[in-house]
Write an enzyme that holds these catalytic residues in place. Structure first.
Site, mmCIF file in Angstrom:
data_model
loop_
_atom_site.group_PDB
_atom_site.id
_atom_site.type_symbol
_atom_site.label_atom_id
_atom_site.label_comp_id
_atom_site.label_asym_id
_atom_site.label_seq_id
_atom_site.Cartn_x
_atom_site.Cartn_y
_atom_site.Cartn_z
ATOM 1 C CD GLU A 64 -2.712 1.402 0.055
ATOM 2 O OE1 GLU A 64 -2.735 2.415 -0.594
ATOM 3 O OE2 GLU A 64 -3.516 0.535 -0.040
ATOM 4 C CG ASP A 112 -1.035 4.813 -1.211
ATOM 5 O OD1 ASP A 112 -1.702 4.279 -2.163
ATOM 6 O OD2 ASP A 112 -1.480 4.724 0.000
ATOM 7 C CB SER A 170 -5.054 1.259 -3.032
ATOM 8 O OG SER A 170 -5.690 0.758 -1.814
#
Length: 641
Positions: free
Chosen positions: A313, A317, A558
């Site tokens: 994650e 990002d 995401s």
């Protein structure tokens, strides 16, 4: 409307000398209740009701006219557009009224509690009174029990509680009461679960964890799309593909004035070497750059253990947020220590010191952390918010009580008043919720449930919810995208808690008039008055991401959220360079100008034993208004005051 003069006088609230009679406050009325014990909890037979507990009464904030004020500084036609408030002004605007303070304190005194100024914190809007459990039961007309989680955690709660008729409208909620789902996991946020497909996906996944974006095939160096190439964008999304898709061509001029923040929750953590590996391939001049660490309640970067679960994650990002906004210095809000982790409220506390006292100890980690090695402080108001904040985590709306969600949602309203743009991913389960779960007839979450399971905070009307699209297989970046259909499905639907905001009215009315779904009220909130999500979308399929020293394909909203956050950050740069203010809460402007988006009219978001909703002309609960056209959005926001 708020009165700053009146609110300012509340700095030293007045206590009445004599307690009012109990009868003055009227009969008790149920304030909150739950019909079922949450999953993984069981009632324990014994509870010592002489035990002292802190009963915390969160006073209602002064919300009269709050949304009107937000629209004044956010609507493109308003003469006060972008005339945002500072933190102190917002705190005073939201402080409880003198009437609220007096009524709640008078009620407590009438019940025999010797409350004084030490029990009430004006700026934090809470009254805390320690009392035995049996006294709390009498005060709230409640029955408390002990509940045990399957992991051994014990929690005190009740199934409902009541407040006097004259008091209940002055109280947001009382703790501890009906709030469950204690922060039970020592190494990760328990409820900020990420997405998992609700329908079998066409791709082979290496990881089916419900707490992460989805990892696909590993890519050898020879298989990687080269920098600058657009020939494989239907198979591999890179920063260059996104620039081509959305027309992102802009040279920044005001990076020292601008700011963009990405939020991560411990134990998720980026690997520095992964950022360099990605930058070497796709960000010339970006090798060696790191996000600015803004540690919240002990949040730190950790590379002691490596796995997609821990690093996927954060790597995703930051790699894309930093690439699309290079050379802007991106801030990383790393929330929670390695023992307690963090909730959304943990992060929000760090931006607003008036918010901390309302944390729910049954939902939110309690700092200072008393455990060995735990963070010994509590970061209240530690940081000024960045102009744009991107978060790729989500609850199921049903996980939390409406009062908890409304209070948190109002915090996003406050950030909007301060000129902050907040974006959240909408989920990867279509109309289902985290882990592909839907709501069954008993109100529990279940893969076999039939009621749609909306995502929070996406249902909060004061954030911008981001869905997912993809390039159709075999198509180029010049062709229209479709709703995400590979591995993940764009989260979308209608809230069971929040009403439709004014800025959405025209779009949703058009949707129902021309494309009304056939689903019944037992399947979703079809009253045509509910908040719909997502607001807009961006590509979320086939992202090339460097994770743990190798490249692989990654899927999820995401990815969509930091891409949209990056676009808004670039638009802020242009406004700041022209001497204008940041764009702040963008939804009223977006809905007023849907032509600034690439309308997505194909694809759907299945779940809950249905095909979900369908992408259609105009706004829809799959892709929102569509994907951004950067040139059109830039021209639009530069034209505003």
């Amino acid at each position: 409307m708020f009165s700053k003069v009146c609110v300012a006088l509340l700095g030293i609230p007045l206590l009445r000398v004599l307690a009012a009679p109990r009868e003055q406050f009227g009969p008790h009325i149920i304030h909150e209740e739950r019909s079922v014990i949450p999953n993984q909890w069981d009632r324990r037979p014994m509870l010592d009701k002489t035990r002292i507990i802190p009963v915390r009464i969160n006073l209602a904030q002064n919300l009269e006219g709050a949304e009107d004020l937000l629209m004044e500084v956010s609507h493109p036609d308003s003469p006060k557009y972008a005339q945002h408030y500072n933190a102190e002004e917002v705190a005073d605007l939201f402080a409880p009224t003198k009437e609220t303070i007096d009524i709640v304190l008078d009620w407590l005194r009438s019940e025999g509690h010797d409350v004084d100024h030490s029990h009430y914190n004006h700026r934090k809007a809470a009254v805390v009174v320690p009392m035995p459990i049996h006294t709390a039961e009498n005060l709230l007309h409640a029955t408390y029990d002990a509940y045990e989680h399957t992991n051994g955690k014990v929690h005190i709660a009740c199934m409902n509680y009541s407040l006097p008729e004259a008091v209940r409208h002055h109280v947001d909620f009382v703790l501890p009461t009906v709030h469950f789902d204690v922060h039970t996991t020592p190494h990760a946020p328990t409820q900020e679960e990420k997405r998992d497909p609700t329908v079998p996906s066409p791709g082979k996944l290496k990881d089916k964890s419900p707490v992460l974006p989805k990892q696909g095939a590993t890519l050898s160096p020879q298989a990687l799309a080269p920098a600058g190439s657009l020939s494989k964008c239907d198979q591999q999304i890179t920063p260059d593909c996104l620039r081509a898709l959305y027309g992102i061509k802009y040279t920044q001029k005001a990076t020292k004035k601008n700011s963009f923040g990405i939020v991560e929750y411990t134990p998720q953590s980026y690997i520095p070497g992964d950022l360099d590996l990605f930058a070497k391939q796709y960000v010339p001049g970006g090798v060696g750059r790191r996000p600015k660490l803004l540690s919240v309640d002990g949040g730190q970067i950790s590379s002691a253990s490596k796995s997609f679960d821990l690093n996927g994650e954060s790597d995703l990002d930051l790699e894309y947020g930093m690439a699309l906004t290079f050379p802007l210095s991106v801030s990383l809000y790393q929330a929670g220590d390695k023992i307690f982790g963090a909730s959304f409220n943990t992060f929000l506390d760090a931006l607003d010191n008036t918010y901390c006292a309302g944390d729910d100890p049954t939902q939110d980690p309690h700092y200072p952390d008393p455990n060995p090695g735990g963070y010994k402080g509590k970061d209240c108001g530690k940081y000024a918010p960045t102009n744009v904040i991107s978060t790729s985590y989500a609850y199921n709306e049903i996980d939390l009580t409406p009062s908890y969600e409304k209070r948190q949602c109002n915090e996003y309203l406050k950030l909007g008043l301060r000129g902050v743009t907040v974006v959240y991913s909408s989920g990867d389960y279509g109309v289902a919720g985290n882990g592909g779960n839907c709501i069954d007839a008993s109100g529990h979450l279940s893969p076999s449930g039939l009621r749609f399971n909306p995502s929070f905070p996406s249902t909060c009307p004061y954030i911008t919810s981001i869905g997912a699209t993809q390039i159709k297989p075999g198509n180029s970046v010049a062709k229209p995208e479709e709703a995400a259909q590979t591995v993940i499905f764009s989260g979308g639907g209608f809230s069971n808690v929040f009403p439709m905001p004014s800025y959405q009215k025209t779009a949703i009315q058009y949707y129902y008039k021309h494309f009304k779904p056939s689903y019944s009220s037992s399947q979703y909130n079809n009253n045509q008055k509910a908040r719909g999500f997502p607001d807009i979308s961006a590509n979320g399929v086939n992202y090339v991401v460097a994770v743990d020293g190798a490249f692989s394909l990654v899927y999820g909203t995401s990815a969509s959220a930091p891409v949209v956050g990056s676009i808004f950050a670039l638009i802020n740069d242009a406004r700041l360079a022209h001497g204008k203010k940041p764009i702040g809460f963008v939804n009223p402007t977006l809905y007023a100008h849907p032509s600034a988006f690439n309308d997505i009219t194909s694809g759907n978001n299945p779940g809950c034993s249905t095909q979900g909703f369908t992408a259609v002309k105009g706004w829809d609960p799959v892709t929102g208004l569509g994907t951004p056209s950067f040139p059109k959005l830039l021209k639009l926001f530069l034209s505003l005051k």
